[in-house]
Design a protein around this motif. Structure first.
Motif, PDB file in Angstrom:
ATOM      1  N   ASP A 203     -43.159 -16.667 -58.469  1.00 18.75           N
ATOM      2  CA  ASP A 203     -41.783 -16.983 -58.875  1.00 18.75           C
ATOM      3  C   ASP A 203     -41.718 -17.608 -60.267  1.00 18.75           C
ATOM      4  OD1 ASP A 203     -40.695 -16.123 -56.421  1.00 18.75           O
ATOM      5  OD2 ASP A 203     -41.200 -18.050 -55.500  1.00 18.75           O
TER       6      ASP A 203
ATOM      7  N   LEU B  74     -46.466 -21.042 -56.319  1.00 19.48           N
ATOM      8  CA  LEU B  74     -45.237 -20.741 -57.058  1.00 19.48           C
ATOM      9  C   LEU B  74     -45.409 -19.636 -58.085  1.00 19.48           C
ATOM     10  CD1 LEU B  74     -44.217 -24.446 -57.773  1.00 19.48           C
ATOM     11  CD2 LEU B  74     -43.440 -22.991 -55.879  1.00 19.48           C
TER      12      LEU B  74
ATOM     13  N   THR C 221     -38.512 -17.722 -62.563  1.00 16.59           N
ATOM     14  CA  THR C 221     -37.359 -18.579 -62.274  1.00 16.59           C
ATOM     15  C   THR C 221     -37.719 -20.013 -61.905  1.00 16.59           C
ATOM     16  OG1 THR C 221     -37.355 -17.817 -59.974  1.00 16.59           O
ATOM     17  CG2 THR C 221     -35.939 -16.629 -61.536  1.00 16.59           C
ATOM     18  N   ASP C 222     -38.947 -20.260 -61.511  1.00 11.28           N
ATOM     19  CA  ASP C 222     -39.314 -21.606 -61.084  1.00 11.28           C
ATOM     20  C   ASP C 222     -39.340 -22.550 -62.286  1.00 11.28           C
ATOM     21  OD1 ASP C 222     -41.264 -23.900 -60.408  1.00 11.28           O
ATOM     22  OD2 ASP C 222     -40.824 -22.973 -58.468  1.00 11.28           O
TER      23      ASP C 222
END
Length: 138
Positions: A69, A66, A72-73
């Motif tokens: 990202d 992840l 935004t994660d």
């Protein structure tokens, strides 16, 4: 053709610098490995991506898939985002200086010592990435 990245005193000096930076860092190992992983992703260093994925997992970090990202994660905290964003900015410094807001956020979230540590971790990671890519290790 492949060159031996371990040849010469420069590699040993880089390893010593890396160890000194790690020993001086107040930040969790898992976070540092995520920053290293993100820098390596941006540089396209396959060898270092595998290395830092493994080391992040060994440090108990499970969000390796992840990390790209992180902006935004929801599994990343604002402090983790500022650390990863600073690592990205150092890696992409050819685009211009590290943005003031990125540096301020890292200092706010990690203190001056933590922000300095993130800069040095990113700098050393970028050096290793370039060595691995240049010698065809990656």
């Amino acid at each position: 053709m492949t060159l031996d990245p371990l040849a010469g005193p420069g590699y040993h000096a880089l390893v010593a610098l890396s160890k000194a930076v790690d020993a001086d860092s107040p930040l969790p190992v898992g976070l540092l490995e995520l920053v290293r992983l993100r820098c390596s992703q941006l540089n396209g260093c396959r060898y270092c991506i595998r290395l830092h994925t493994r080391q992040a997992l060994e440090a108990g970090e499970r969000r390796v898939d992840l990390v790209a990202d992180h902006h935004t994660d929801p599994s990343f905290t604002p402090a983790e985002r500022s650390a990863l964003t600073l690592g990205e900015a150092v890696t992409l410094v050819h685009d211009g200086q590290v943005p003031e807001e990125v540096l301020r956020a890292a200092i706010r979230d990690h203190g001056e010592t933590g922000a300095q540590s993130l800069i040095w971790v990113s700098l050393v990671t970028n050096a290793f990435n370039r060595l691995a890519i240049s010698t065809r290790l990656a």
